[in-house]
Design an enzyme around this catalytic site. Structure first.
Site, PDB file in Angstrom:
ATOM      1  N   PHE A  73      41.020  52.125  34.059  1.00 33.03           N
ATOM      2  CA  PHE A  73      40.435  51.949  35.395  1.00 33.03           C
ATOM      3  C   PHE A  73      40.078  50.506  35.713  1.00 33.03           C
ATOM      4  CE2 PHE A  73      39.987  56.409  34.331  1.00 33.03           C
ATOM      5  CZ  PHE A  73      40.629  56.966  35.429  1.00 33.03           C
TER       6      PHE A  73
ATOM      7  N   THR B 289      42.299  48.454  37.191  1.00 33.86           N
ATOM      8  CA  THR B 289      42.811  48.422  38.560  1.00 33.86           C
ATOM      9  C   THR B 289      43.208  49.824  39.045  1.00 33.86           C
ATOM     10  OG1 THR B 289      45.009  47.863  37.699  1.00 33.86           O
ATOM     11  CG2 THR B 289      43.653  46.024  38.464  1.00 33.86           C
ATOM     12  N   GLY B 290      43.357  50.766  38.135  1.00 31.11           N
ATOM     13  CA  GLY B 290      43.680  52.149  38.521  1.00 31.11           C
ATOM     14  C   GLY B 290      42.488  52.795  39.210  1.00 31.11           C
TER      15      GLY B 290
ATOM     16  N   TYR C 227      53.877  36.200  34.105  1.00 31.91           N
ATOM     17  CA  TYR C 227      54.146  37.631  34.304  1.00 31.91           C
ATOM     18  C   TYR C 227      55.603  37.970  33.956  1.00 31.91           C
ATOM     19  CZ  TYR C 227      54.795  42.029  36.863  1.00 31.91           C
ATOM     20  OH  TYR C 227      55.110  43.325  37.211  1.00 31.91           O
TER      21      TYR C 227
ATOM     22  N   LYS D 128      56.998  40.238  30.743  1.00 32.57           N
ATOM     23  CA  LYS D 128      57.810  41.453  30.911  1.00 32.57           C
ATOM     24  C   LYS D 128      59.109  41.339  30.104  1.00 32.57           C
ATOM     25  CE  LYS D 128      55.266  44.056  33.605  1.00 32.57           C
ATOM     26  NZ  LYS D 128      54.808  45.405  33.173  1.00 32.57           N
TER      27      LYS D 128
ATOM     28  N   ARG E 201      64.167  41.170  50.795  1.00 33.77           N
ATOM     29  CA  ARG E 201      63.756  41.863  49.574  1.00 33.77           C
ATOM     30  C   ARG E 201      64.465  43.208  49.499  1.00 33.77           C
ATOM     31  NH1 ARG E 201      62.106  37.520  48.901  1.00 33.77           N
ATOM     32  NH2 ARG E 201      60.095  36.795  48.104  1.00 33.77           N
TER      33      ARG E 201
ATOM     34  N   ARG F  74      55.266  30.427  51.197  1.00 30.66           N
ATOM     35  CA  ARG F  74      54.445  30.328  49.981  1.00 30.66           C
ATOM     36  C   ARG F  74      55.166  29.497  48.922  1.00 30.66           C
ATOM     37  NH1 ARG F  74      53.044  36.594  48.652  1.00 30.66           N
ATOM     38  NH2 ARG F  74      51.110  36.778  49.794  1.00 30.66           N
TER      39      ARG F  74
HETATM   40  C1  UD2 Z   1      57.486  40.882  44.003  1.00 28.78           C
HETATM   41  C2  UD2 Z   1      56.466  41.612  43.162  1.00 28.78           C
HETATM   42  C3  UD2 Z   1      56.070  40.800  41.975  1.00 28.78           C
HETATM   43  C4  UD2 Z   1      57.269  40.320  41.178  1.00 28.78           C
HETATM   44  C5  UD2 Z   1      58.257  39.616  42.122  1.00 28.78           C
HETATM   45  C6  UD2 Z   1      59.540  39.285  41.382  1.00 28.78           C
HETATM   46  C7  UD2 Z   1      55.166  43.045  44.631  1.00 28.78           C
HETATM   47  C8  UD2 Z   1      53.867  43.258  45.317  1.00 28.78           C
HETATM   48  N1  UD2 Z   1      55.294  41.907  43.947  1.00 28.78           N
HETATM   49  O1  UD2 Z   1      56.888  39.733  44.574  1.00 28.78           O
HETATM   50  O2  UD2 Z   1      55.215  41.580  41.127  1.00 28.78           O
HETATM   51  O3  UD2 Z   1      57.883  41.402  40.518  1.00 28.78           O
HETATM   52  O4  UD2 Z   1      58.603  40.475  43.227  1.00 28.78           O
HETATM   53  O5  UD2 Z   1      60.348  38.484  42.126  1.00 28.78           O
HETATM   54  O6  UD2 Z   1      56.059  43.871  44.651  1.00 28.78           O
HETATM   55  N2  UD2 Z   1      54.849  38.015  52.781  1.00 28.78           N
HETATM   56  C9  UD2 Z   1      54.602  37.773  54.116  1.00 28.78           C
HETATM   57  N3  UD2 Z   1      53.386  38.160  54.620  1.00 28.78           N
HETATM   58  C10 UD2 Z   1      52.423  38.767  53.880  1.00 28.78           C
HETATM   59  C11 UD2 Z   1      52.693  39.011  52.497  1.00 28.78           C
HETATM   60  C12 UD2 Z   1      53.918  38.607  51.987  1.00 28.78           C
HETATM   61  O7  UD2 Z   1      55.432  37.193  54.831  1.00 28.78           O
HETATM   62  O8  UD2 Z   1      51.355  39.105  54.415  1.00 28.78           O
HETATM   63  C13 UD2 Z   1      56.181  37.659  52.231  1.00 28.78           C
HETATM   64  C14 UD2 Z   1      56.129  36.832  50.955  1.00 28.78           C
HETATM   65  O9  UD2 Z   1      55.993  35.465  51.235  1.00 28.78           O
HETATM   66  C15 UD2 Z   1      57.496  37.190  50.343  1.00 28.78           C
HETATM   67  C16 UD2 Z   1      57.726  38.654  50.807  1.00 28.78           C
HETATM   68  O10 UD2 Z   1      56.826  38.865  51.887  1.00 28.78           O
HETATM   69  O11 UD2 Z   1      58.520  36.384  50.900  1.00 28.78           O
HETATM   70  C17 UD2 Z   1      57.433  39.666  49.722  1.00 28.78           C
HETATM   71  O12 UD2 Z   1      56.166  39.346  49.150  1.00 28.78           O
HETATM   72  P1  UD2 Z   1      55.408  40.326  48.120  1.00 28.78           P
HETATM   73  O13 UD2 Z   1      54.153  39.654  47.748  1.00 28.78           O
HETATM   74  O14 UD2 Z   1      55.337  41.713  48.672  1.00 28.78           O
HETATM   75  O15 UD2 Z   1      56.417  40.443  46.870  1.00 28.78           O
HETATM   76  P2  UD2 Z   1      57.235  39.314  46.055  1.00 28.78           P
HETATM   77  O16 UD2 Z   1      58.686  39.566  46.351  1.00 28.78           O
HETATM   78  O17 UD2 Z   1      56.684  37.972  46.252  1.00 28.78           O
END
Ligand code: UD2
Length: 317
Positions: free
Chosen positions: A34, A36-37, A147, A151, A215, A274
């Site tokens: 728990f 984060t769960g 991370y 993995k 994505r 980002r």
């Molecule tokens: C995902 C995984 C991460 C890792 C990675 C590997 C999630 C939550 N994270 O990160 O654990 O495995 O892939 O490459 O699945 N964005 C926006 N607005 C927001 C939030 C995000 O534009 O409010 C964009 C962000 O800049 C990115 C995209 O959405 O381009 C996806 O972001 P994310 O944080 O959901 O996941 P990611 O791909 O960075």
């Protein structure tokens, strides 16, 4: 029917995996500390006679092995983890403990107590910023975060132990998982969980960069089915496979789906991209189809509809 031990059972993916295993008639031994769960994620599972819950930290030496000795599960689905890339950057020692050391304890428990199969929550993060598109499992692995590195190390540990001591190991390289119970509360939460919260609260979404990044979004119910297959399908052999859809969605498309729900919705706010953000992430789903018989069924639009409106069909508990 099998007895499956699920670590991280109270988490986002763990709770959906436990629900599906129970619905299919398997017994589930749930483990969570728990950190984060959340207990409420297990509200359906806790009503099932096939489910037992153990509050236990997999990263504590010997703790899991003791439970495995007592329960004698057929398989372990190891989902307990530090799940945030950003948190791994802020605290790499904790990342090592939860994502590498704990995985070694899982391998050790499987070895000592004759567990037949281990399913491991790996990640697309092991590939880093891969040039190949779609990414196949053979692509070069160049993780760019603690991370992703952890993995990849854990995959190697588990596969090596499985090969040496005679148990099957399946490494599930999840792409961008989304769906009900995903926690939207951190700025680094999955983008769909954040957009869904903005939608509920009538706030505009923020897009980092021009929104053309893409994505491979996969619904958590599909991920749960991939875990069920990896843990229970007869004849499955050790290996690693992408758990993805093979379909790319841009952030602009995603924002458009939410905007289409409300006439006159506020336009997205654009912020600078980002640091370290990958531009395109798309997986090749062929290996999971061949090795597990897994193909994702839910598209982004369908998954979003379920996230916003609840499941279209009743989910068995
Ligand atoms: C995902 C995984 C991460 C890792 C990675 C590997 C999630 C939550 N994270 O990160 O654990 O495995 O892939 O490459 O699945 N964005 C926006 N607005 C927001 C939030 C995000 O534009 O409010 C964009 C962000 O800049 C990115 C995209 O959405 O381009 C996806 O972001 P994310 O944080 O959901 O996941 P990611 O791909 O960075």
């Amino acid at each position: 029917m099998a007895k499956i031990l699920v670590t991280g059972a109270a988490g986002f993916i763990g709770s959906h995996t436990s629900d599906l295993l129970l619905a299919e008639g398997h017994a589930v031994v749930g483990v969570d500390n728990f950190r984060t769960g959340r207990r409420e994620n297990l509200s359906a599972a806790l009503h099932s006679t096939g489910f037992t819950l153990h509050e236990l930290d997999v990263a504590v030496p010997g703790a899991l092995a003791k439970l495995v000795a007592a329960e004698q599960p057929d398989a372990i689905i190891h989902l307990a983890a530090l799940v945030s890339v950003q948190e791994s950057i802020a605290d790499p020692a904790l990342n090592f403990s939860l994502n590498v050391h704990a995985s070694q304890f899982v391998a050790e428990a499987a070895r000592l107590h004759g567990v037949n199969r281990v399913v491991f929550a790996s990640s697309a993060a092991i590939y880093g910023d891969a040039a190949e598109r779609p990414i196949r499992e053979s692509a070069e692995k160049r993780p760019v975060s603690p991370y992703g590195a952890a993995k990849l190390a854990a995959e190697a540990l588990l596969l090596g132990h499985g090969a040496c001591y005679g148990f099957t190991v399946r490494c599930q390289r999840y792409f961008n998982v989304f769906g009900p119970r995903q926690d939207p509360s951190s700025p680094y939460s999955g983008v769909i969980s954040i957009f869904a919260r903005c939608d509920r609260e009538g706030r505009p979404v923020t897009i980092y960069g021009d929104g053309r990044q893409t994505r491979d979004f996969i619904a958590v119910r599909d991920v749960a089915r991939a875990n069920l297959l990896a843990a229970t399908r007869p004849g499955v052999v050790s290996g690693a496979a992408n758990i993805c859809t093979g379909r790319a969605t841009s952030l602009l498309d995603l924002a458009g789906i939410f905007a289409a729900r409300h006439a006159g919705a506020a336009a997205p706010v654009h912020r600078p991209a980002r640091a370290g953000d990958i531009v395109h992430s798309l997986g090749d789903p062929a290996a999971a189809a061949a090795e597990l018989g897994f193909t994702a069924r839910m598209g982004v639009a369908e998954g979003l509809a379920e996230l916003i409106n609840g499941p279209a069909v009743p989910v068995l508990s």
